[in-house]
Design an enzyme around this catalytic site. Structure first.
Site, mmCIF file in Angstrom:
data_model
loop_
_atom_site.group_PDB
_atom_site.id
_atom_site.type_symbol
_atom_site.label_atom_id
_atom_site.label_comp_id
_atom_site.label_asym_id
_atom_site.label_seq_id
_atom_site.Cartn_x
_atom_site.Cartn_y
_atom_site.Cartn_z
ATOM 1 N N THR A 10 -41.635 62.153 -22.354
ATOM 2 C CA THR A 10 -42.110 62.478 -23.636
ATOM 3 C C THR A 10 -43.142 61.002 -23.968
ATOM 4 O O THR A 10 -44.084 60.663 -23.371
ATOM 5 C CB THR A 10 -41.409 62.984 -24.690
ATOM 6 O OG1 THR A 10 -40.379 62.306 -24.581
ATOM 7 C CG2 THR A 10 -41.104 64.555 -24.118
ATOM 8 N N LYS B 252 -34.732 61.453 -18.758
ATOM 9 C CA LYS B 252 -35.960 61.267 -19.864
ATOM 10 C C LYS B 252 -35.352 60.736 -21.314
ATOM 11 O O LYS B 252 -34.165 61.268 -21.441
ATOM 12 C CB LYS B 252 -36.689 62.557 -19.991
ATOM 13 C CG LYS B 252 -36.606 63.672 -20.636
ATOM 14 C CD LYS B 252 -36.531 63.582 -22.201
ATOM 15 C CE LYS B 252 -37.582 63.016 -22.821
ATOM 16 N NZ LYS B 252 -37.543 63.087 -24.351
ATOM 17 N N THR C 122 -27.404 62.399 -24.447
ATOM 18 C CA THR C 122 -28.515 61.955 -25.525
ATOM 19 C C THR C 122 -29.864 62.106 -24.964
ATOM 20 O O THR C 122 -30.778 61.445 -25.590
ATOM 21 C CB THR C 122 -28.219 60.786 -26.250
ATOM 22 O OG1 THR C 122 -28.233 60.004 -24.828
ATOM 23 C CG2 THR C 122 -26.878 60.312 -27.033
ATOM 24 N N SER D 148 -43.300 64.033 -33.125
ATOM 25 C CA SER D 148 -42.985 63.937 -32.019
ATOM 26 C C SER D 148 -41.356 64.567 -31.862
ATOM 27 O O SER D 148 -40.889 64.562 -32.862
ATOM 28 C CB SER D 148 -42.911 62.594 -31.091
ATOM 29 O OG SER D 148 -42.114 61.603 -31.917
#
Lengths: 384, 384
Positions: free
Chosen positions: B146, B169, B180, B384
């Protein structure tokens, strides 16, 4: 005005040379009575500064003749010698007032871990004592500023004619844990130290304790409430609590608006909670989300960052029944997207985020600010 | 390499049109066996995304044929329809692989609160299935990014000839609470799902769980460990745990270094703790201090901000016996100023803060980053 608004108090604020720039850095607030009843609440940080350890001891006696406060150094993490410095400061104040050091409270604020310049400080006590006056409240409020851009003062008149006044400092390291800054509140009402203690704990628990600008808890936080009794008025306790709470709320609001780098004042209003504790826990979790605080800075009503913070708590709620409004627009309903987020106007400085847990009748509001590049710059550019 | 380093795995990463910019946004990882044993750990956030709810259900069976992952949307807080979207995604993967949806795990990452563009996503599944290959690990790792500026991959060979590979990621919203971020780890070792589960929990508890860049916990965090058994090797469990932990630690380090806006990688090393729990609690409290993170950004060895964070914990310690070193210089000894802070060199990217609680033999290290204006800009500039 400020701490000298009520009868029976004198104050002064002087430049003792503790700060390098020649600004005021030492304040003295004296209670001329007839009463000396007092109460205090202190930081719950386990690294307590020397003046906190000293003043907690003084307040355990329930009587305070005077408070001496300095900016320019926190006298925290300074070991036994730092404690001796605080003791010497109290002794010096006792000497100039011809009184007992056991009734002199001491507060310090500034950089942690450095000794205070005691020659300058003790000299400043003499200067301040010579300047004590009924008009000294503003100078005293000015002298306790560190990164504060403005002095914080407040006063209110009680229904039965007594006064409550106050001053506070604090712009960074604000997190709720019984007092998050230095604050002295005075009144000419006539109340016992036990009554003052009860009122002060209740008032701070819904004001200063619900302020969280950066999640960082200070080693020096102190809120003192001193009563001179000079008005001769014995107010109704519930009414007095309302007035003291109003003064605390006003000062807390001033701290919030002046928080380092902040451009938004954000109220996290939690409703529908199963208990007040749940409401406060949820409010604090949301107030500490750096991501949310950045989003509000960017005027982005990012409710996903609200619920992801709510989801870290143990509060009673069902994720499918949580609703979130930003400035009155319910953009999250039942844990999913609700009304059109484009309807949210985030341009005003004041932002209200309402979180409905749909779990009960309890509510609480926690206040925070946005996270900005200015906060980063201010706190990375120098030691404070 | 990455997830296709071990035998028995194929992968692909394609641009399905979920993201607006035409970048890769859909990854597929397929386990061709002979074994399908698998284990998973998931976010402890109570707002769990639809794919987390689905995959936890799948993993309870201990078998995974394939994992489909998308960036460009988290499918979190999307209600029953969002869950149907996840289900439909698993069904589509099952259809193209001629297998059961009950053994297809789904992971999503991106903005919270918006439905996924299902036509694009389901079309992408078909495209990805057609591109599955033994070389597809890098494309898969690329497709799950992302705000990550680089792909995160790792692999290690076990002593007895088996392989462990992984991709991950995560660049923001990184806080420890069992996983996490998104991470898929593969191995061609032959182990049961129970063995994999034990190893994965131990490995993540000392790696991903000790990473905290911004205190914000995601709704989508998932770490999966899939075993094909294709090497025919049944490794010693303790040795296998070491290898998996090494892969997790390598990926966690890559997440840390790529954290949004970070210029410093900070290790908070707590020693002398009465328990490992105490050590972790202290490490996390310090890792979450915005003021400290700003100070390190400014290359200021501000140990007062370290101890004031330590003082907010319930860990066993005596404030007068706590020592703090920054990059090896013990600038706080016995809770007060120690060696000359000017000796501390904070110019390197890697910073180690050592906190000695003088309370026992236990240790733990928590990893964080500095807080920068770039973090604020990145997280206030867009959703985001």
């Amino acid at each position: 005005m400020s701490v000298t608004a009520p009868l029976g108090f004198r104050a002064a604020g002087v430049a003792a040379g503790i700060k390098s720039g020649g600004a005021r850095d030492l304040a003295l607030v004296v209670n001329d009575g007839p009463s000396r009843a007092a109460a205090g609440v202190f930081t719950s940080n386990r690294f307590k500064a020397a003046p906190v350890l000293w003043s907690a001891q003084v307040l355990s006696g329930g009587r305070v003749r005077a408070v001496v406060l300095n900016s320019g150094g926190a006298n925290a993490c300074t070991g036994p010698l730092g404690f001796q410095d605080t003791h010497a400061t109290a002794e010096k104040v006792a000497e100039v007032l011809d009184d007992s050091a056991a009734e002199i409270a001491v507060c310090s604020t500034g950089l942690i871990g450095e000794r205070l310049p005691m020659d300058a400080l003790l000299g400043g006590v003499g200067t301040a004592a010579a300047q004590l006056s009924r008009d000294g409240g503003l100078a005293a409020a000015d002298a306790i500023r560190t990164t504060d851009t403005v002095s914080k003062i407040s006063f209110r008149r009680g229904e039965t004619g007594y006064m409550v006044g106050g001053m506070a400092k604090g712009a960074g390291m604000l997190a709720p844990a019984l007092a998050t800054m230095l604050c002295v509140i005075t009144t000419d009402a006539d109340l016992t130290s036990e009554e003052l203690d009860t009122v002060l704990r209740k008032a701070t628990s819904v004001t200063f304790d619900r302020l969280d600008t950066d999640g960082c808890m200070s080693t020096n936080d102190t809120v003192l409430l001193l009563a001179s009794g000079a008005s001769g008025v014995r107010p109704d306790l519930a009414e007095f609590e309302k007035v003291v709470t109003a003064v605390c709320a006003d000062l807390a609001r001033q701290l919030l608006v002046d928080a380092e780098g902040a451009t938004k004042a954000i109220a996290i209003e939690v409703v529908g909670a199963a208990s007040e504790e749940d409401a406060v826990a949820v409010g604090r979790a949301v107030a500490r989300s750096n991501l949310l605080k950045c989003a509000i800075h960017g005027e982005d009503p990012n409710w996903g960052r609200v619920v992801s913070a709510v989801g870290t708590t143990d509060a009673v709620f069902d994720a499918d029944r949580v609703n979130v409004a930003v400035n009155g627009i319910w953009i999250c309903r039942g844990g999913a997207a609700g009304d059109d987020r484009d309807k949210v106007d985030l341009r005003p400085r004041d932002v209200t985020i309402t979180i409905d847990l749909s779990a009960g009748p309890h509510t609480a509001t926690v206040h925070t600010t946005d996270l900005t590049a200015a906060y980063v710059h201010e706190n990375s550019a120098y030691s404070s």
